[in-house]
Motif scaffolding. Structure first.
Motif, PDB file in Angstrom:
ATOM      1  N   VAL A  48      11.091  -1.277  -1.755  1.00  0.00           N
ATOM      2  CA  VAL A  48       9.683  -0.663  -1.335  1.00  0.00           C
ATOM      3  C   VAL A  48       9.805   0.577  -2.447  1.00  0.00           C
ATOM      4  CG1 VAL A  48       7.028  -0.836  -0.362  1.00  0.00           C
ATOM      5  CG2 VAL A  48       9.024  -2.684  -0.281  1.00  0.00           C
ATOM      6  N   GLU A  49      10.463   1.745  -1.111  1.00  0.00           N
ATOM      7  CA  GLU A  49      10.607   3.055  -1.669  1.00  0.00           C
ATOM      8  C   GLU A  49      10.909   2.884  -3.277  1.00  0.00           C
ATOM      9  OE1 GLU A  49       9.583   7.096  -2.008  1.00  0.00           O
ATOM     10  OE2 GLU A  49       8.694   5.768   0.095  1.00  0.00           O
ATOM     11  N   ARG A  50      12.536   2.193  -2.895  1.00  0.00           N
ATOM     12  CA  ARG A  50      13.257   2.570  -4.554  1.00  0.00           C
ATOM     13  C   ARG A  50      12.528   1.276  -5.396  1.00  0.00           C
ATOM     14  NH1 ARG A  50      18.698   3.546  -4.839  1.00  0.00           N
ATOM     15  NH2 ARG A  50      19.266   1.596  -6.076  1.00  0.00           N
ATOM     16  N   PHE A  51      12.496   0.304  -5.334  1.00  0.00           N
ATOM     17  CA  PHE A  51      10.742  -0.307  -6.476  1.00  0.00           C
ATOM     18  C   PHE A  51       9.629   0.637  -7.123  1.00  0.00           C
ATOM     19  CE2 PHE A  51       7.842  -3.529  -7.763  1.00  0.00           C
ATOM     20  CZ  PHE A  51       8.475  -3.559  -8.365  1.00  0.00           C
ATOM     21  N   PRO A  82       1.689   5.762  -3.160  1.00  0.00           N
ATOM     22  CA  PRO A  82       2.387   6.900  -2.360  1.00  0.00           C
ATOM     23  C   PRO A  82       1.838   7.021  -1.222  1.00  0.00           C
ATOM     24  CG  PRO A  82       2.578   7.230  -4.566  1.00  0.00           C
ATOM     25  CD  PRO A  82       2.170   5.884  -4.689  1.00  0.00           C
ATOM     26  N   THR A  83       0.719   6.497  -1.312  1.00  0.00           N
ATOM     27  CA  THR A  83      -0.332   6.768  -0.055  1.00  0.00           C
ATOM     28  C   THR A  83       0.729   5.304   1.122  1.00  0.00           C
ATOM     29  OG1 THR A  83      -1.951   7.994  -1.098  1.00  0.00           O
ATOM     30  CG2 THR A  83      -2.302   6.170   1.406  1.00  0.00           C
ATOM     31  N   GLU A  84       0.626   4.202   0.237  1.00  0.00           N
ATOM     32  CA  GLU A  84       1.153   3.256   0.979  1.00  0.00           C
ATOM     33  C   GLU A  84       2.324   3.285   1.581  1.00  0.00           C
ATOM     34  OE1 GLU A  84      -1.112  -0.268  -0.296  1.00  0.00           O
ATOM     35  OE2 GLU A  84       0.663  -0.062  -1.639  1.00  0.00           O
ATOM     36  N   ARG A  85       3.179   4.225   0.902  1.00  0.00           N
ATOM     37  CA  ARG A  85       4.401   4.651   1.293  1.00  0.00           C
ATOM     38  C   ARG A  85       5.213   5.615   2.183  1.00  0.00           C
ATOM     39  NH1 ARG A  85       6.586   5.567  -4.649  1.00  0.00           N
ATOM     40  NH2 ARG A  85       5.326   4.984  -5.259  1.00  0.00           N
ATOM     41  N   GLN A  86       4.350   6.784   2.392  1.00  0.00           N
ATOM     42  CA  GLN A  86       3.570   7.829   3.051  1.00  0.00           C
ATOM     43  C   GLN A  86       4.017   6.523   4.482  1.00  0.00           C
ATOM     44  OE1 GLN A  86       5.047  10.742   2.547  1.00  0.00           O
ATOM     45  NE2 GLN A  86       5.220  10.991   4.938  1.00  0.00           N
ATOM     46  N   ASP A  87       2.304   6.028   4.992  1.00  0.00           N
ATOM     47  CA  ASP A  87       1.776   5.372   5.626  1.00  0.00           C
ATOM     48  C   ASP A  87       3.425   4.860   6.459  1.00  0.00           C
ATOM     49  OD1 ASP A  87      -0.590   5.964   5.664  1.00  0.00           O
ATOM     50  OD2 ASP A  87      -1.382   4.419   4.835  1.00  0.00           O
ATOM     51  N   THR A  88       3.906   4.217   5.516  1.00  0.00           N
ATOM     52  CA  THR A  88       5.432   3.873   6.569  1.00  0.00           C
ATOM     53  C   THR A  88       6.182   4.237   6.680  1.00  0.00           C
ATOM     54  OG1 THR A  88       5.132   1.279   4.478  1.00  0.00           O
ATOM     55  CG2 THR A  88       7.583   1.879   5.385  1.00  0.00           C
ATOM     56  N   GLN A  89       6.911   5.340   6.223  1.00  0.00           N
ATOM     57  CA  GLN A  89       7.537   6.612   6.646  1.00  0.00           C
ATOM     58  C   GLN A  89       7.064   6.965   7.783  1.00  0.00           C
ATOM     59  OE1 GLN A  89      10.810   7.440   5.586  1.00  0.00           O
ATOM     60  NE2 GLN A  89      10.207   6.036   3.914  1.00  0.00           N
ATOM     61  N   ASP A  90       5.569   7.671   7.812  1.00  0.00           N
ATOM     62  CA  ASP A  90       5.375   7.777   8.768  1.00  0.00           C
ATOM     63  C   ASP A  90       5.533   7.095   9.981  1.00  0.00           C
ATOM     64  OD1 ASP A  90       4.400   9.853   7.911  1.00  0.00           O
ATOM     65  OD2 ASP A  90       2.271   9.762   7.249  1.00  0.00           O
ATOM     66  N   TRP A  91       4.778   6.020  10.408  1.00  0.00           N
ATOM     67  CA  TRP A  91       4.900   4.672  11.250  1.00  0.00           C
ATOM     68  C   TRP A  91       6.752   4.331  11.567  1.00  0.00           C
ATOM     69  CZ3 TRP A  91       8.108   0.943  12.661  1.00  0.00           C
ATOM     70  CH2 TRP A  91       6.913  -0.215  13.180  1.00  0.00           C
ATOM     71  N   ASN A  92       7.674   4.366  11.239  1.00  0.00           N
ATOM     72  CA  ASN A  92       9.161   4.677  10.826  1.00  0.00           C
ATOM     73  C   ASN A  92       9.319   5.769  12.026  1.00  0.00           C
ATOM     74  OD1 ASN A  92       9.568   1.753  10.143  1.00  0.00           O
ATOM     75  ND2 ASN A  92      10.646   3.117   7.639  1.00  0.00           N
ATOM     76  N   SER A  99      14.313   6.992   7.872  1.00  0.00           N
ATOM     77  CA  SER A  99      13.293   6.581   6.365  1.00  0.00           C
ATOM     78  C   SER A  99      14.002   5.663   5.275  1.00  0.00           C
ATOM     79  CB  SER A  99      14.215   7.863   5.884  1.00  0.00           C
ATOM     80  OG  SER A  99      15.091   8.101   5.144  1.00  0.00           O
ATOM     81  N   HIS A 100      14.990   5.122   6.450  1.00  0.00           N
ATOM     82  CA  HIS A 100      15.393   3.166   5.133  1.00  0.00           C
ATOM     83  C   HIS A 100      14.302   2.225   5.839  1.00  0.00           C
ATOM     84  CE1 HIS A 100      18.598   5.977   4.302  1.00  0.00           C
ATOM     85  NE2 HIS A 100      18.114   5.970   2.952  1.00  0.00           N
ATOM     86  N   GLY A 101      14.209   2.189   7.005  1.00  0.00           N
ATOM     87  CA  GLY A 101      13.294   1.193   7.663  1.00  0.00           C
ATOM     88  C   GLY A 101      14.139   0.667   8.653  1.00  0.00           C
ATOM     89  N   ILE A 102      14.915   1.098   9.141  1.00  0.00           N
ATOM     90  CA  ILE A 102      16.341   0.878  10.241  1.00  0.00           C
ATOM     91  C   ILE A 102      16.311   1.092  11.610  1.00  0.00           C
ATOM     92  CG2 ILE A 102      18.842   0.120  10.699  1.00  0.00           C
ATOM     93  CD1 ILE A 102      18.716   0.210   7.265  1.00  0.00           C
ATOM     94  N   GLU A 103      16.387   0.715  12.407  1.00  0.00           N
ATOM     95  CA  GLU A 103      16.273   1.000  13.728  1.00  0.00           C
ATOM     96  C   GLU A 103      16.894   2.708  14.194  1.00  0.00           C
ATOM     97  OE1 GLU A 103      16.124  -0.702  18.861  1.00  0.00           O
ATOM     98  OE2 GLU A 103      16.335  -1.812  16.964  1.00  0.00           O
ATOM     99  N   GLN A 104      16.704   3.185  14.496  1.00  0.00           N
ATOM    100  CA  GLN A 104      17.960   4.415  14.884  1.00  0.00           C
ATOM    101  C   GLN A 104      19.115   3.498  15.618  1.00  0.00           C
ATOM    102  OE1 GLN A 104      17.777   7.554  13.829  1.00  0.00           O
ATOM    103  NE2 GLN A 104      15.680   7.526  12.938  1.00  0.00           N
ATOM    104  N   GLY A 105      19.805   4.409  15.364  1.00  0.00           N
ATOM    105  CA  GLY A 105      21.084   4.030  16.334  1.00  0.00           C
ATOM    106  C   GLY A 105      22.270   2.923  15.379  1.00  0.00           C
ATOM    107  N   TYR A 106      21.082   1.991  14.205  1.00  0.00           N
ATOM    108  CA  TYR A 106      21.843   1.208  13.716  1.00  0.00           C
ATOM    109  C   TYR A 106      21.914   1.673  11.848  1.00  0.00           C
ATOM    110  CZ  TYR A 106      21.144  -0.714  17.962  1.00  0.00           C
ATOM    111  OH  TYR A 106      21.512  -1.174  19.647  1.00  0.00           O
ATOM    112  N   CYS A 107      21.489   2.440  11.335  1.00  0.00           N
ATOM    113  CA  CYS A 107      21.900   3.050   9.936  1.00  0.00           C
ATOM    114  C   CYS A 107      23.276   3.110   9.203  1.00  0.00           C
ATOM    115  CB  CYS A 107      20.280   3.800   9.882  1.00  0.00           C
ATOM    116  SG  CYS A 107      20.185   4.078   7.821  1.00  0.00           S
TER     117      CYS A 107
END
Length: 115
Positions: A48-51, A82-92, A99-107
């Motif tokens: 989503v970020e890249r697209f 951009p706001t929706e993407r920032q909200d996703t980054q903040d939630w992550n 920042s890729h949306g992958i659980e820490q320890g597995y990216c």
């Protein structure tokens, strides 16, 4: 490939001097989606970020009157503002995801190298 009927003309008319060429725009979206998919590592958030970033760059080249329609069409490929993407980054960040949306320890990009 199926054809989508729509009321919006693909060529400018006297009443709509800057109508969006939907066929061309959909091709741009498809290309951007394919490129985003190739580099996302199967992470939807990163796709989503890249697209969305690629679409933002393309929309900036369009006349202002075409922006809303172009972004609405891009949502078919999961465009996020951009706001929706920032909200996703903040939630992550708040919930243990990189920042890729992958659980820490597995990216696979090593985002968790601090741990």
């Amino acid at each position: 490939m199926s054809t989508i009927a729509c009321d919006t003309p693909s060529q400018p008319t006297r009443d709509t001097p800057s109508a969006l060429d939907e066929t061309v725009w959909r091709a741009i979206c498809e290309t951007a989606a394919a490129q985003a998919t190739k580099g996302c590592g199967l992470s939807h958030d990163y796709y989503v970020e890249r697209f969305s970033s690629a679409i933002d760059a393309q929309v900036a080249r369009l006349p202002e009157a075409q922006h809303e329609q172009a972004l609405q069409i891009a949502q078919e490929w999961d465009y996020a503002t951009p706001t929706e993407r920032q909200d996703t980054q903040d939630w992550n960040a708040e919930n243990g995801y990189c920042s890729h949306g992958i659980e820490q320890g597995y990216c696979p990009a090593g985002c968790d190298s601090d741990y």
